[in-house]
Scaffold this motif. Structure first.
Motif, PDB file in Angstrom:
ATOM      1  N   UNK A   1      58.561  24.255  30.563  1.00  0.00           N
ATOM      2  CA  UNK A   1      59.229  23.229  30.509  1.00  0.00           C
ATOM      3  C   UNK A   1      60.609  23.389  31.372  1.00  0.00           C
ATOM      4  N   UNK A   2      61.287  24.508  31.186  1.00  0.00           N
ATOM      5  CA  UNK A   2      62.432  25.049  31.904  1.00  0.00           C
ATOM      6  C   UNK A   2      62.211  25.094  33.423  1.00  0.00           C
ATOM      7  N   UNK A   3      61.100  25.294  33.913  1.00  0.00           N
ATOM      8  CA  UNK A   3      60.798  25.168  35.428  1.00  0.00           C
ATOM      9  C   UNK A   3      60.601  24.027  35.990  1.00  0.00           C
ATOM     10  N   UNK A   4      59.934  23.048  35.239  1.00  0.00           N
ATOM     11  CA  UNK A   4      59.602  21.757  35.549  1.00  0.00           C
ATOM     12  C   UNK A   4      60.543  20.663  35.366  1.00  0.00           C
ATOM     13  N   UNK A   5      61.065  20.598  34.201  1.00  0.00           N
ATOM     14  CA  UNK A   5      62.098  19.411  34.023  1.00  0.00           C
ATOM     15  C   UNK A   5      63.323  19.322  34.491  1.00  0.00           C
ATOM     16  N   UNK A   6      64.056  18.281  35.061  1.00  0.00           N
ATOM     17  CA  UNK A   6      65.528  18.547  35.583  1.00  0.00           C
ATOM     18  C   UNK A   6      66.362  18.889  34.404  1.00  0.00           C
ATOM     19  N   UNK A   7      67.683  19.131  34.935  1.00  0.00           N
ATOM     20  CA  UNK A   7      68.621  19.494  34.221  1.00  0.00           C
ATOM     21  C   UNK A   7      69.057  18.434  33.022  1.00  0.00           C
ATOM     22  N   UNK A   8      68.954  17.268  33.491  1.00  0.00           N
ATOM     23  CA  UNK A   8      69.432  15.863  32.702  1.00  0.00           C
ATOM     24  C   UNK A   8      68.760  16.028  31.352  1.00  0.00           C
ATOM     25  N   UNK A   9      67.100  16.418  31.613  1.00  0.00           N
ATOM     26  CA  UNK A   9      66.345  16.438  30.316  1.00  0.00           C
ATOM     27  C   UNK A   9      66.806  17.584  29.628  1.00  0.00           C
ATOM     28  N   UNK A  10      66.862  18.694  30.181  1.00  0.00           N
ATOM     29  CA  UNK A  10      67.053  20.183  29.540  1.00  0.00           C
ATOM     30  C   UNK A  10      68.432  20.111  28.938  1.00  0.00           C
TER      31      UNK A  10
ATOM     32  N   UNK B   1      67.677  28.629  32.436  1.00  0.00           N
ATOM     33  CA  UNK B   1      68.037  27.583  31.788  1.00  0.00           C
ATOM     34  C   UNK B   1      69.520  27.193  31.888  1.00  0.00           C
ATOM     35  N   UNK B   2      70.242  28.542  31.326  1.00  0.00           N
ATOM     36  CA  UNK B   2      71.832  28.484  31.314  1.00  0.00           C
ATOM     37  C   UNK B   2      72.467  28.134  32.722  1.00  0.00           C
ATOM     38  N   UNK B   3      71.840  28.837  33.657  1.00  0.00           N
ATOM     39  CA  UNK B   3      72.441  28.538  35.222  1.00  0.00           C
ATOM     40  C   UNK B   3      72.101  27.120  35.522  1.00  0.00           C
ATOM     41  N   UNK B   4      70.855  26.833  35.172  1.00  0.00           N
ATOM     42  CA  UNK B   4      70.527  25.241  35.902  1.00  0.00           C
ATOM     43  C   UNK B   4      71.441  24.293  35.447  1.00  0.00           C
ATOM     44  N   UNK B   5      71.838  24.596  33.922  1.00  0.00           N
ATOM     45  CA  UNK B   5      72.760  23.595  33.250  1.00  0.00           C
ATOM     46  C   UNK B   5      74.063  23.837  33.690  1.00  0.00           C
ATOM     47  N   UNK B   6      74.586  25.148  34.182  1.00  0.00           N
ATOM     48  CA  UNK B   6      75.717  25.528  34.553  1.00  0.00           C
ATOM     49  C   UNK B   6      76.149  24.895  35.911  1.00  0.00           C
TER      50      UNK B   6
END
Length: 797
Positions: free
Chosen positions: A35-44, A96-101
């Motif tokens: 999920x972390x690899x495939x979903x965009x930051x907006x969903x995560x 995931x943290x850096x993706x949202x960061x």
């Protein structure tokens, strides 16, 4: 926590919650990675707060989460390795943290779960000194005390990770779990090595876009030197929470923002539970303790201290040219230079002060002790190693550590006095307590360490020079909780001023310093030396008593009471069960500790010899029974404070014995009450019926007379009756020979008889034959006791 995901719960979040119930742990982690690899930051963004809480548990401790503090590779190897891989600095969770960061999301963290001093400051609408909280306090629409911190994803994740050590106290931790082997402990060590590296630089965060970079968070402003708790500034430096400093970009700070954030979060969550004002209030015994650290908590803090020493000691040597230093030193190198004095020192000092004063007087204090000793010895974590030829010799403390010792003088001196006061109230016969005294004495006895501490005290006690501007410079040292990139005052080269500034910044200007090498503390050390001598004597007495007990144990002793059981005058204590090896260790620890204390404080050998003799004179003629310390008065003996301490801890006691008829003693817990009463009636009838015959037998001068006198009379009891002031009205009674059957009411005797009958039935001996064997064995035992140990005439008793 975040608004959007609460208002519009996504299908992804509902699916992941369902998976928590239906799928095994390893499969859930694999699905989360996908999920972390495939979903965009907006969903995560919508699942991030829930995922963090499901891993580390809820802030109120109701949801345990993955229970990382109990997860160990020895008991759950699969879950252990999967959890560590998922939470690794390069694992899916940090991705995931850096993706949202990169999208600059913010998440709310309630102020009510922050450490006490920080929470109180924010609720009073005063901005805390630590820059970690600047520009983050958010007022709720309803107002009041319901405040939140707006945190970026990295801060939010680390806040939850750090505070789970505190909030998850009710998790089901079993006794066989070792905190240092748990997944949580390993993750703390991993994060410290990654974000505070001793070699190289901090690894950059992975980028989700090829060729793109993840922007660092909105930089914090240079810290305003807000008032430290308990420090009294001449100017009004407290800032209202509504006037938080404005944000100014500082490019240098972006290189190590994760390092500084991680350290500040760990220090705030683990150490900042007591302000100086709160600590001073808690010196009163009537104040209830608000926060109680656990042994696991202290072990994690020790790991932090050890790593910070290694991190600070990895600082590259300063260039000879000051101009070269200003152009070549990296932000990470500058951070290493000030990491301990600015971020850790004050909060750790108050934390240790609290532990020394409030921790239970048991062996669990060893964790606090080792954490303290780790902080006192930064040279143990220096990159240079001693030569192999010198490993067996005590390593001398280099003069290069003199500045550290002077700038941490209270850590050495005041906490040492606190340890002395604790030790004087503990039982040093216990091997674990003796080991703690040995450890402290060994550390402080390192060559050249005591001399450098003494030099620091001398610098503090130097008279203050009359310099008009010095008083204003006293608190101009950098604020301990501010950002690393705060503006620094000019370098202070006055060593005496540095020491004074350190002491007064931690304790206030009204602090009355107690010299470690002064008369008062020296007297405490002498008391400790006396206590060590007494503990050595007690350990020797216990050892002798245990040896005699082991030697006197025999098969036939199960059928007869020992004198101590009959008169209730057992003189040992619970330490009889620790074994000869532990007693030997106790003696070795205490002997070496006394030797080290003599080295540190230059104790006179004559004084020690006198103390040893004084301890010896307190023993009785056999050298085993020691009376508590007392003083003579008009009303008899009165216990001194030392005597009360000795009795409370079982080190010494009065020889209180039962002075009445042994047949009329209160029924013991190891006796059958019904049998005691029946056997007493039977023995009384036999004594009344055969009194003349027993008198005739005991008056004979041959072996039969001695045999009957030994087993039918109680000469020790008759002697007590004659000389006891309590039983003076019974002195004229005729205490002739008599039969005593009370020993048959003991559960031990009944169990032995039952076992013998069981063995007899096994070998087809029969009840009559078994009874004959028992009577013959007891008769043989009685003859041997009479012939070898009591072969004296009746008038000699």
């Amino acid at each position: 926590m975040a608004g959007p995901y609460l208002q519009q719960p996504s299908f992804l979040l509902a699916t992941l919650k369902a998976d928590c119930v239906n799928k095994p742990f390893a499969q859930r982690c694999h699905d989360l990675e996908t999920v972390i690899e495939e979903f965009p930051a907006k969903e995560l963004h919508g699942i991030f707060p829930w995922l963090v809480e499901s891993i580390f548990g809820s802030l109120d401790g109701i949801i345990v989460g993955w229970n990382l503090r109990c997860l160990q590779g020895r008991t759950n190897p699969t879950e252990y390795s999967v959890a560590l891989d998922f939470l690794d600095p390069s694992g899916p969770m940090m991705k995931l943290v850096y993706k949202l960061q990169a999208e600059e999301y913010r998440y709310d963290f309630p102020v009510s779960y922050l450490p006490g001093p920080v929470k109180a400051s924010i609720q009073e609408q005063v901005l805390p000194e630590c820059s970690l909280y600047h520009n983050k306090v958010q007022f709720t629409s309803s107002g009041g005390l319901d405040l939140n911190l707006a945190l970026n994803p990295f801060e939010y994740y680390m806040f939850y990770f750090a505070i789970s050590l505190i909030t998850q106290k009710n998790s089901p931790i079993t006794h066989h779990v070792s905190p240092s082997n748990s997944a949580y402990f390993i993750l703390v060590d991993t994060y410290l090595k990654c974000f505070l590296p001793t070699e190289g630089s901090v690894l950059p965060p992975p980028s989700s876009n090829p060729g793109g970079a993840i922007p660092s968070p909105t930089p914090r402003s240079p810290a305003v030197p807000f008032t430290s708790y308990g420090m009294h500034h001449t100017s009004l430096l407290k800032r209202h929470i509504a006037h938080q400093p404005s944000v100014n970009a500082d490019p240098a700070s972006q290189e190590i923002w994760r390092s500084e954030t991680l350290l500040q979060i760990f220090v705030e969550m683990w150490l900042h539970h007591y302000s100086l004002e709160m600590y001073q209030k808690m010196q009163s015994p009537h104040v209830k303790e608000s926060f109680k650290p656990t042994e696991e908590h202290v072990l994690v803090v020790r790991l932090l201290v050890k790593h910070l020493h290694a991190f600070s000691n990895s600082l590259k040597p300063e260039p000879l040219s000051p101009s070269a230093h200003s152009h070549t030193a990296s932000p990470l190198e500058e951070f290493k230079r000030v990491v301990i004095p600015r971020f850790v020192q004050q909060k750790l000092y108050i934390f240790l002060q609290h532990c020394f004063g409030h921790w239970p007087l048991d062996a669990s204090f060893r964790a606090v002790l080792e954490m303290w000793l780790s902080y006192l010895q930064p040279w143990r974590y220096a990159p240079e190693k001693p030569p192999q030829t010198a490993e067996l010799l005590p390593r001398s403390v280099s003069e290069k550590w003199a500045a550290f010792i002077q700038e941490n003088l209270l850590m050495y001196t005041k906490l040492f006095v606190g340890f002395l006061n604790r030790t004087l109230r503990t039982d040093l016969v216990s091997p674990k307590n003796a080991l703690m005294v040995f450890r402290v004495a060994k550390v402080f006895a390192q060559p050249n360490l005591a001399e450098m501490i003494l030099k620091g005290e001398q610098l503090f006690l130097e008279p203050e020079l009359v310099i008009p501007h010095r008083q204003h410079r006293l608190f101009m040292t950098p604020t301990l909780g501010g950002s690393f990139f705060s503006s620094w005052p000019p370098t202070i080269t006055d060593a005496s001023f540095k020491v004074k500034s350190h002491v007064y910044s931690l304790e206030g200007q009204d602090f009355q310093y107690k010299q470690m090498f002064g008369t008062e503390v020296r007297n405490l050390v002498l008391k400790l030396a006396q206590l060590i001598c007494q503990a050595q004597q007690t350990a020797k007495s216990i050892s002798d008593h245990s040896a005699e007990t082991m030697a006197s144990h025999s098969f036939f002793s199960w059928f007869k009471f020992t004198p101590s059981e009959m008169n209730g005058s057992y003189t040992g204590n619970d330490l009889d069960e620790i074994g000869q090896d532990s007693i030997k260790k106790t003696d070795e620890y205490l002997e070496k500790a006394l030797e080290y204390l003599c080295q540190i404080f230059k104790l006179n050998e004559a004084q020690l010899t006198q103390m040893m003799m004084k301890c010896g004179t307190a023993q009785d003629e056999n050298g085993k029974k020691q009376l508590p310390d007392c003083i003579e008065s008009e009303n008899g003996l009165i216990l001194t404070p030392l005597g009360r301490y000795q009795m409370i801890n079982g080190l010494r006691r009065f020889d209180v014995q039962y002075q009445g008829d042994t047949e009329l003693q209160p029924i013991r817990s190891y006796e059958n009450a019904t049998l005691v009463r029946l056997l007493y009636r039977l023995s009384s009838a036999l004594n009344e019926r055969f009194a003349e015959q027993m008198n005739v037998l005991c008056s004979r001068e041959d072996f039969i007379g001695r045999f009957c006198c030994y087993h039918l009379k109680n000469p020790r009891f008759v002697h007590k009756i004659r000389y006891s002031p309590v039983l003076k009205d019974r002195r004229n009674q005729n205490w002739g020979p008599r039969i005593s059957l009370r020993f048959l009411a003991s559960y031990r005797t009944l169990f032995s008889l039952l076992m013998l009958y069981f063995i007899a039935s096994w070998f087809y001996i029969g009840p009559v034959g078994c009874t004959f064997i028992i009577l013959f064995s007891y008769f043989l035992y009685a003859v041997i006791m009479t012939f070898f140990f009591e072969g004296r005439k009746p008038h000699e008793h």
